[in-house]
Design a protein around this motif. Structure first.
Motif, PDB file in Angstrom:
ATOM      1  N   ARG A  33       0.825  -1.090   0.080  1.00  0.00           N
ATOM      2  CA  ARG A  33      -0.022  -0.130  -0.016  1.00  0.00           C
ATOM      3  C   ARG A  33       0.881   1.195  -0.003  1.00  0.00           C
ATOM      4  NH1 ARG A  33      -5.105   1.330   1.354  1.00  0.00           N
ATOM      5  NH2 ARG A  33      -5.544   3.546   1.775  1.00  0.00           N
ATOM      6  N   PHE A  39      -0.385   6.419  -7.631  1.00  0.00           N
ATOM      7  CA  PHE A  39      -2.000   6.129  -7.335  1.00  0.00           C
ATOM      8  C   PHE A  39      -2.316   6.530  -5.877  1.00  0.00           C
ATOM      9  CE2 PHE A  39      -0.715   2.922 -10.394  1.00  0.00           C
ATOM     10  CZ  PHE A  39      -1.716   2.769 -11.109  1.00  0.00           C
ATOM     11  N   ARG A 165      -6.910   9.837  -8.759  1.00  0.00           N
ATOM     12  CA  ARG A 165      -6.082   8.871  -8.835  1.00  0.00           C
ATOM     13  C   ARG A 165      -6.417   8.097  -7.287  1.00  0.00           C
ATOM     14  NH1 ARG A 165      -0.460  11.679  -8.583  1.00  0.00           N
ATOM     15  NH2 ARG A 165      -0.220  12.273  -6.291  1.00  0.00           N
ATOM     16  N   GLU A 167      -6.311   4.274  -4.698  1.00  0.00           N
ATOM     17  CA  GLU A 167      -6.273   2.686  -4.471  1.00  0.00           C
ATOM     18  C   GLU A 167      -7.162   2.224  -3.302  1.00  0.00           C
ATOM     19  OE1 GLU A 167      -1.997   1.964  -3.797  1.00  0.00           O
ATOM     20  OE2 GLU A 167      -1.968   3.194  -2.221  1.00  0.00           O
ATOM     21  N   TYR A 178      -6.224  -5.601  -3.871  1.00  0.00           N
ATOM     22  CA  TYR A 178      -5.844  -4.289  -4.135  1.00  0.00           C
ATOM     23  C   TYR A 178      -6.273  -3.878  -5.552  1.00  0.00           C
ATOM     24  CZ  TYR A 178      -1.676  -4.874  -6.743  1.00  0.00           C
ATOM     25  OH  TYR A 178      -0.767  -5.305  -7.766  1.00  0.00           O
ATOM     26  N   ARG A 180      -6.073  -0.180  -7.848  1.00  0.00           N
ATOM     27  CA  ARG A 180      -5.402   0.881  -8.153  1.00  0.00           C
ATOM     28  C   ARG A 180      -6.067   1.457  -9.639  1.00  0.00           C
ATOM     29  NH1 ARG A 180       0.929  -0.453  -6.952  1.00  0.00           N
ATOM     30  NH2 ARG A 180       0.686  -0.206  -4.747  1.00  0.00           N
TER      31      ARG A 180
END
Length: 234
Positions: A33, A39, A165, A167, A178, A180
């Motif tokens: 992360r 992102f 942008r 995530e 995840y 993104r």
């Protein structure tokens, strides 16, 4: 006394060791992360206090109008993107070629007759060649991605388009999933509930993956990847 490891063996190990370590370190599930700045969310800019306070509710210094709705329009605002990605591709090829050739060279004559041994001509020649090739290929691919991801506005372009942008990470048992996303959206495409379809984004980048025990079990080991890589010449 001869060393147990020859010079050639040590040289080969010195060349292969960086490749093996690189294959081990660059696994497909190494994402964490916030490791990609492309992102990462963007915080809104601090407002500049106006020189003259011309109202308790409406402020001229703010870009939003008095009767505007709550759509994303400034850096740091949030926007929900509905992922409705569908891609499907198919390709097939079929090739077939053939070629036949034949050359016949009669033997020379000597004193008006053929050159023979035991009554059989020995200088006659005949060359035949036949070639054929057949190839066939078929490829099909289909992808589907559904869901929602809430992102932030990273930049407001000169034409008022928004660069967004963000995530989204979900931890499930021993692994993490995840999503993104990065792209450019027109304010007119943002719906009244502050959502936009992913098919309406320009220059969009969507990445979906996972990490953890489940994801690692679905991938070959680093040594298998090395022997399947272009570095392995056989």
């Amino acid at each position: 006394m001869t060393a147990p490891w020859g010079t050639n063996t040590r040289l080969l190990l010195a060349l292969l060791l960086p490749l093996l370590l690189g294959a081990c370190a660059s696994g497909p599930h190494g994402a964490v992360r916030g490791d990609d700045p492309a992102f990462q969310p963007v915080a809104p800019a601090a407002p500049v206090p106006p020189e003259h306070n011309n109202g308790a509710i409406f402020q001229v210094s703010q870009r939003s109008g008095l009767f505007d709705d709550d759509k994303a329009r400034q850096v740091g605002d949030i926007l929900t993107v509905r992922l409705v990605e569908r891609t499907q591709a198919r390709k097939s090829a079929n090739t077939s070629t053939s070629k036949d050739s034949s050359i016949e060279l009669p033997g020379p004559t000597l004193f008006g007759g053929d050159v023979t041994v035991n009554g059989r001509p020995i200088l006659d020649n005949r060359i035949e060649n036949s070639r054929s090739f057949g190839g066939q290929g078929d490829s099909a691919q289909s992808n589907q991605l559904d869901g929602n991801i809430t992102v932030t506005v990273a930049e407001v372009l000169a034409n008022d388009n928004l660069v967004i942008r963000g995530e989204k990470w979900i931890r499930i048992n021993q692994g993490q999933e995840y999503i993104r996303l990065r792209g450019v959206v027109r304010p007119v495409d943002i719906r009244a509930d502050n959502t936009v379809l992913s098919t309406q984004l320009a220059d969009v980048q969507v990445a979906y993956g996972g990490s953890g025990t489940l994801a690692d079990s679905n991938e070959p080991g680093w040594l298998t990847r090395f022997f399947s890589s272009p570095f392995w010449p056989f």
